[in-house]
Design a protein around this motif. Structure first.
Motif, PDB file in Angstrom:
ATOM      1  N   ALA A 180      -0.193  -0.125   5.578  1.00  0.00           N
ATOM      2  CA  ALA A 180      -0.754  -0.993   6.607  1.00  0.00           C
ATOM      3  C   ALA A 180       0.183  -1.152   7.803  1.00  0.00           C
ATOM      4  O   ALA A 180      -0.266  -1.176   8.954  1.00  0.00           O
ATOM      5  CB  ALA A 180      -1.091  -2.358   6.015  1.00  0.00           C
ATOM      6  N   ASP A 181       1.487  -1.286   7.554  1.00  0.00           N
ATOM      7  CA  ASP A 181       2.432  -1.489   8.653  1.00  0.00           C
ATOM      8  C   ASP A 181       2.472  -0.275   9.585  1.00  0.00           C
ATOM      9  O   ASP A 181       2.457  -0.415  10.815  1.00  0.00           O
ATOM     10  CB  ASP A 181       3.826  -1.776   8.106  1.00  0.00           C
ATOM     11  CG  ASP A 181       3.900  -3.127   7.409  1.00  0.00           C
ATOM     12  OD1 ASP A 181       3.041  -3.989   7.698  1.00  0.00           O
ATOM     13  OD2 ASP A 181       4.808  -3.317   6.571  1.00  0.00           O
ATOM     14  N   ARG A 184      -0.710  -0.133  11.471  1.00  0.00           N
ATOM     15  CA  ARG A 184      -0.735  -1.132  12.542  1.00  0.00           C
ATOM     16  C   ARG A 184      -0.050  -0.602  13.791  1.00  0.00           C
ATOM     17  O   ARG A 184      -0.556  -0.773  14.915  1.00  0.00           O
ATOM     18  CB  ARG A 184      -0.050  -2.414  12.078  1.00  0.00           C
ATOM     19  CG  ARG A 184      -0.058  -3.507  13.153  1.00  0.00           C
ATOM     20  CD  ARG A 184       0.841  -4.671  12.797  1.00  0.00           C
ATOM     21  NE  ARG A 184       0.292  -5.455  11.694  1.00  0.00           N
ATOM     22  CZ  ARG A 184       0.820  -5.481  10.477  1.00  0.00           C
ATOM     23  NH1 ARG A 184       1.909  -4.733  10.204  1.00  0.00           N
ATOM     24  NH2 ARG A 184       0.287  -6.214   9.529  1.00  0.00           N
ATOM     25  N   SER A 185       1.092   0.049  13.614  1.00  0.00           N
ATOM     26  CA  SER A 185       1.818   0.597  14.762  1.00  0.00           C
ATOM     27  C   SER A 185       0.970   1.627  15.498  1.00  0.00           C
ATOM     28  O   SER A 185       0.947   1.673  16.739  1.00  0.00           O
ATOM     29  CB  SER A 185       3.133   1.224  14.300  1.00  0.00           C
ATOM     30  OG  SER A 185       3.963   0.255  13.694  1.00  0.00           O
ATOM     31  N   GLN A 188      -1.848  -0.208  17.372  1.00  0.00           N
ATOM     32  CA  GLN A 188      -1.307  -0.933  18.517  1.00  0.00           C
ATOM     33  C   GLN A 188      -1.007   0.013  19.673  1.00  0.00           C
ATOM     34  O   GLN A 188      -1.277  -0.305  20.838  1.00  0.00           O
ATOM     35  CB  GLN A 188      -0.050  -1.693  18.108  1.00  0.00           C
ATOM     36  CG  GLN A 188      -0.315  -2.944  17.300  1.00  0.00           C
ATOM     37  CD  GLN A 188       0.955  -3.626  16.841  1.00  0.00           C
ATOM     38  OE1 GLN A 188       2.028  -3.004  16.788  1.00  0.00           O
ATOM     39  NE2 GLN A 188       0.854  -4.904  16.499  1.00  0.00           N
ATOM     40  N   GLN A 205      -8.693  -1.914  18.082  1.00  0.00           N
ATOM     41  CA  GLN A 205      -8.518  -3.367  18.062  1.00  0.00           C
ATOM     42  C   GLN A 205      -9.215  -3.975  16.853  1.00  0.00           C
ATOM     43  O   GLN A 205      -8.689  -4.907  16.213  1.00  0.00           O
ATOM     44  CB  GLN A 205      -9.069  -3.980  19.351  1.00  0.00           C
ATOM     45  CG  GLN A 205      -8.811  -5.469  19.484  1.00  0.00           C
ATOM     46  CD  GLN A 205      -7.325  -5.790  19.473  1.00  0.00           C
ATOM     47  OE1 GLN A 205      -6.549  -5.263  20.281  1.00  0.00           O
ATOM     48  NE2 GLN A 205      -6.905  -6.651  18.547  1.00  0.00           N
ATOM     49  N   LEU A 208      -7.022  -3.437  13.923  1.00  0.00           N
ATOM     50  CA  LEU A 208      -5.898  -4.379  13.954  1.00  0.00           C
ATOM     51  C   LEU A 208      -6.320  -5.758  13.461  1.00  0.00           C
ATOM     52  O   LEU A 208      -5.581  -6.421  12.732  1.00  0.00           O
ATOM     53  CB  LEU A 208      -5.342  -4.477  15.380  1.00  0.00           C
ATOM     54  CG  LEU A 208      -4.442  -3.332  15.850  1.00  0.00           C
ATOM     55  CD1 LEU A 208      -4.106  -3.494  17.325  1.00  0.00           C
ATOM     56  CD2 LEU A 208      -3.171  -3.283  15.013  1.00  0.00           C
ATOM     57  N   ASN A 209      -7.514  -6.174  13.858  1.00  0.00           N
ATOM     58  CA  ASN A 209      -8.018  -7.479  13.407  1.00  0.00           C
ATOM     59  C   ASN A 209      -8.172  -7.507  11.883  1.00  0.00           C
ATOM     60  O   ASN A 209      -7.869  -8.512  11.233  1.00  0.00           O
ATOM     61  CB  ASN A 209      -9.346  -7.795  14.079  1.00  0.00           C
ATOM     62  CG  ASN A 209      -9.198  -7.983  15.580  1.00  0.00           C
ATOM     63  OD1 ASN A 209      -8.106  -8.277  16.086  1.00  0.00           O
ATOM     64  ND2 ASN A 209     -10.295  -7.829  16.309  1.00  0.00           N
ATOM     65  N   ILE A 211      -6.432  -5.686   9.766  1.00  0.00           N
ATOM     66  CA  ILE A 211      -5.095  -5.703   9.170  1.00  0.00           C
ATOM     67  C   ILE A 211      -4.502  -7.102   9.229  1.00  0.00           C
ATOM     68  O   ILE A 211      -3.939  -7.610   8.246  1.00  0.00           O
ATOM     69  CB  ILE A 211      -4.184  -4.681   9.891  1.00  0.00           C
ATOM     70  CG1 ILE A 211      -4.683  -3.259   9.642  1.00  0.00           C
ATOM     71  CG2 ILE A 211      -2.740  -4.831   9.424  1.00  0.00           C
ATOM     72  CD1 ILE A 211      -3.958  -2.204  10.450  1.00  0.00           C
ATOM     73  N   GLU A 212      -4.642  -7.773  10.376  1.00  0.00           N
ATOM     74  CA  GLU A 212      -4.056  -9.091  10.545  1.00  0.00           C
ATOM     75  C   GLU A 212      -4.739 -10.126   9.647  1.00  0.00           C
ATOM     76  O   GLU A 212      -4.095 -11.064   9.160  1.00  0.00           O
ATOM     77  CB  GLU A 212      -4.150  -9.539  12.010  1.00  0.00           C
ATOM     78  CG  GLU A 212      -3.383  -8.657  12.986  1.00  0.00           C
ATOM     79  CD  GLU A 212      -1.894  -8.594  12.672  1.00  0.00           C
ATOM     80  OE1 GLU A 212      -1.365  -9.564  12.069  1.00  0.00           O
ATOM     81  OE2 GLU A 212      -1.259  -7.591  13.009  1.00  0.00           O
ATOM     82  N   SER A 213      -6.039  -9.961   9.402  1.00  0.00           N
ATOM     83  CA  SER A 213      -6.759 -10.920   8.560  1.00  0.00           C
ATOM     84  C   SER A 213      -6.542 -10.672   7.081  1.00  0.00           C
ATOM     85  O   SER A 213      -6.941 -11.483   6.246  1.00  0.00           O
ATOM     86  CB  SER A 213      -8.256 -10.863   8.868  1.00  0.00           C
ATOM     87  OG  SER A 213      -8.796  -9.595   8.498  1.00  0.00           O
ATOM     88  N   GLY A 214      -5.928  -9.552   6.735  1.00  0.00           N
ATOM     89  CA  GLY A 214      -5.683  -9.240   5.336  1.00  0.00           C
ATOM     90  C   GLY A 214      -6.793  -8.471   4.675  1.00  0.00           C
ATOM     91  O   GLY A 214      -6.664  -8.043   3.521  1.00  0.00           O
TER      92      GLY A 214
END
Length: 260
Positions: A180-181, A184-185, A188, A205, A208-209, A211-214
């Protein structure tokens, strides 16, 4: 008297030039012949490219017409004829069309092999890279991350025509394999690049949302659980006495006809 000497000198000069000519004219003729053959060779090569291009174009058009008529056998034959014509760009396009036919027939491995052949058939990146990208997408659910990365990374360079699509596919592959990390890069970078196509930026985007929400972190597990459930269901269906697909279990009451 001076006229006599001048005449003798002129005769000697003429004999000298005649001797030189007799000695060197075969060499000069051979050189001229080689240059002529080279010129004719270049002309023939350019002309042949036009001939094979015309032949390939005609056969490719027939193949596309057959596809529109849903005559896959005729389309296949026409695209094979394109490959035999010897024009590299048309050969790559024909191979990709044949790969599409294999996809329609559920022959994924054969389709991947044809896309790989198309990518190698021409040095034109606009054709070769899209073939490589399609092969990578077909492998996304089955190949290892190392294999997907090896296929996609060469397509992500700044000078490659489908670099943004390849970068998106690479980020998705990493996300699918639990990285995931790193994913994410990648997403982004796509959102921050001013030249990223807008529709692709929106997809990045959205990823990314997730990933950020889990939610994205659960995707590999969800996919694996779904695969296990499908395998268990298939095993259960193959057991003796199991109901046939769309049928009823033994002893179950029959469904009454409509209107009863």
């Amino acid at each position: 008297m001076s006229d006599v000497f001048e005449e003798v000198e002129e005769n000697l000069r003429a004999e000298k030039w005649n001797a030189l000519f007799r000695r060197w004219w075969p060499v000069a003729a051979a050189v001229a012949g080689v240059l002529l053959l080279i010129a004719l060779g270049f002309w023939f090569f350019d002309a042949r490219k036009g001939w094979t291009g015309a032949e390939a174009s005609e056969a490719y058009a027939r193949g596309m017409e057959a596809l529109q008529s849903e005559n896959e056998a005729a389309a296949e034959a026409a695209f094979v004829e394109v490959e035999a014509a010897g024009n590299a760009p048309y050969r790559a396009l024909a191979l990709m069309q044949r790969a599409g036919l294999r996809i329609n027939q559920g022959e994924t491995e054969e389709a991947i092999a044809l896309f790989d052949q198309a990518a190698e058939a021409t040095g034109e990146p606009m054709i070769a890279d899209i073939a490589g990208l399609k092969a990578a997408w077909l492998l996304m659910d089955t190949a290892s991350l190392e294999d997907i990365t090896a296929r996609l990374e060469p397509l992500t360079g700044d000078d490659r025509p489908f670099r943004y699509q390849a970068r998106e596919a690479l980020a998705l592959a990493r996300l699918q394999h639990g990285q995931a990390d790193t994913a994410r890069s990648g997403f982004q970078a796509l959102t921050l690049d001013l030249e990223t196509p807008e529709s692709l930026r929106q997809r990045a985007q959205a990823a990314l949302n997730m990933i950020e929400s889990g939610v994205a972190a659960s995707l590999p597990g969800i996919v694996e659980a779904a695969a296990r459930a499908a395998e268990a269901a298939e095993t259960e269906a193959q057991r003796p006495g199991a109901p046939a697909q769309g049928g009823q279990a033994p002893g179950a009451p029959a469904t009454p006809p409509a209107g009863q």
